[in-house]
Design a protein around this motif. Structure first.
Motif, PDB file in Angstrom:
ATOM      1  N   LEU A   1      -0.216   5.247   6.813  1.00  0.00           N
ATOM      2  CA  LEU A   1      -1.383   5.417   5.720  1.00  0.00           C
ATOM      3  C   LEU A   1      -2.307   6.114   6.073  1.00  0.00           C
TER       4      LEU A   1
ATOM      5  N   ILE B   1      -7.672   7.220   0.476  1.00  0.00           N
ATOM      6  CA  ILE B   1      -7.312   5.752   1.077  1.00  0.00           C
ATOM      7  C   ILE B   1      -8.477   5.506   2.273  1.00  0.00           C
TER       8      ILE B   1
ATOM      9  N   ALA C   1       0.646  -1.204  -0.048  1.00  0.00           N
ATOM     10  CA  ALA C   1       0.073   0.029  -0.177  1.00  0.00           C
ATOM     11  C   ALA C   1       0.995   1.259  -0.108  1.00  0.00           C
ATOM     12  N   LEU C   2       1.903   1.137   0.728  1.00  0.00           N
ATOM     13  CA  LEU C   2       2.835   2.357   0.957  1.00  0.00           C
ATOM     14  C   LEU C   2       3.591   2.590  -0.737  1.00  0.00           C
TER      15      LEU C   2
ATOM     16  N   LYS D   1      -1.132   9.536   5.248  1.00  0.00           N
ATOM     17  CA  LYS D   1      -1.321   9.802   3.838  1.00  0.00           C
ATOM     18  C   LYS D   1      -2.501   9.981   3.090  1.00  0.00           C
TER      19      LYS D   1
END
Length: 411
Positions: free
Chosen positions: A130, A139, A56-57, A133
């Protein structure tokens, strides 16, 4: 005079043609650059383990993600309480640093440029990144949600992901949901190994550096195994004794202590005996004595009273690596590119304490894969991206099969 006129006309025509070509190329390159710059896709990551969250990163870092969804059937508490320890080697540390992981703000310890922490701590930290982010990318982290056919049916057509990253572990069902074959290629790592675990409830879950010991030899004469060829006395024999060298690694937290024993494949008498013995107490005694000999000074010894806490392999087994025949696919009707990562694509039957590293190797090509898929002009471009991803995944498996145990156990 006419000749000069024609020469001038030809020159002007060539210059105009060249100028038109230059303008066309500049405009096309500019438009392609703008298109690539603006290209964004929706990405779905199935699995929020260390590999899934790292994927995901990587997706966020690619700069080509319009919407990112992370899916896992486990709830947050189940993820964060995982006590197993992982060891991140220098290559994995550098990879994670580029993704914005700040090891100074993560519970763990350093030793020989390796970072040791608990899986739960690692996952909690990645989840926190996350969360930050979300200001830049849409997200959604949906925990407690299982990836099924019903889940896919509920996704509106306009919200379907363009890329799906499957990272739900070796027991996951996501590939079957997507109709991807579960056939595996099983290859030998040309080594034998055994595992052991000790759970001590009176100890804390404190990450500790791994301990390695090499060139170990076990005296099995009590079981009728003579290490020396022809039974010669090693002090009087001109020939060196035939003895297999074993490699031991002790890792994990003080509460959950793990051991891995490995040796290169050979047909020596000791290896043959330990591979085929029916006496399950032999391996337990080997691990028992090895732990007491190489444990840290502040750890308690394993004695006859606590020996029942030790669980281990009954005998030496061949170390095998299984990897999927299909590790990336294209779902044509839905225009979806799928890549499989981590234990969902590569499974080792021998725990070296750094299985996550093997998963992170596969993610090293994920950013390029996302970029190429997002900016693809047609299916051929997508197929090229899938082909490169498949090739890299196969190379990861081949490199580990050839040299992986050397770096994780034998050095």
């Amino acid at each position: 005079m006419d000749e000069e006129k024609y020469r001038t006309l030809a020159y002007d025509t060539a210059l105009s043609t060249l100028l038109a070509v230059v303008v066309y190329v500049v405009v096309k390159v500019s438009l392609d650059g703008i298109r690539q710059w603006r290209a964004r896709v929706s990405v779905l990551v199935v699995g929020s383990g260390p590999v899934g969250l790292t994927a995901a990163l990587v997706a966020v870092r690619s700069g080509k993600v319009l919407k990112l969804t992370v899916l896992d059937e486990r709830y947050r508490t189940a993820l964060l309480c995982r006590p197993q320890q992982i060891a991140l080697d220098p290559r994995s540390v550098k990879f994670l640093l580029r993704l914005g992981v700040d090891f100074d703000n993560m519970e763990g310890c350093w030793h020989n440029d390796h970072f040791f922490t608990k899986i739960g701590v690692f996952q909690e930290y990645l989840l926190s990144i996350l969360e930050h982010k979300k200001q830049k990318v849409d997200i959604k982290i949906n925990l407690g949600t299982k990836f099924t056919e019903d889940y896919l049916k509920k996704i509106p057509a306009q919200d379907w992901p363009r890329i799906i990253v499957v990272a739900d572990g070796s027991c996951g069902e996501s590939c079957s949901v997507l109709g991807i074959s579960s056939d595996y290629i099983v290859e030998s790592c040309n080594a034998y190994g055994a595992n052991a675990a000790i759970e001590r409830l009176d100890q804390r879950q404190v990450p500790t550096p791994e301990i390695r010991a090499h060139s170990l030899y076990f005296d099995l004469s009590a079981y009728g195994v003579d290490l020396f060829a022809g039974g010669k006395d090693p002090q009087n024999s001109q020939q060196a004794p035939v003895k297999p060298g074993f490699h031991l690694k002790i890792y994990g937290t003080f509460r959950n202590r793990y051991m891995a024993l490995a040796c290169p494949a050979s047909d020596s008498r000791v290896v043959r005996f330990l591979r085929h013995t029916a006496n399950s107490s032999i391996m337990k005694n080997i691990f028992h004595q090895s732990f007491n000999a190489y444990k840290t000074d502040i750890e308690a010894r394993v004695n006859d009273l606590t020996l029942h806490h030790l669980q281990c392999s009954r005998r030496l087994f061949e170390i095998m690596l299984s990897h999927r025949r299909i590790n990336a696919a294209y779902i044509e009707g839905d225009n979806v590119a799928v890549t499989i990562e981590g234990e969902a694509v590569r499974v080792l039957n021998f725990d070296t304490g750094c299985g996550v590293n093997l998963g992170l190797r596969g993610l090293e090509s994920l950013e390029t894969f996302i970029y190429k898929t997002a900016t693809a002009l047609d299916q051929n471009d997508v197929f090229e991206a899938l082909s490169a991803k498949i090739q890299h995944s196969k190379q990861v498996a081949e490199n580990f099969r050839q040299t992986g145990l050397v770096t994780t156990m034998f050095e």
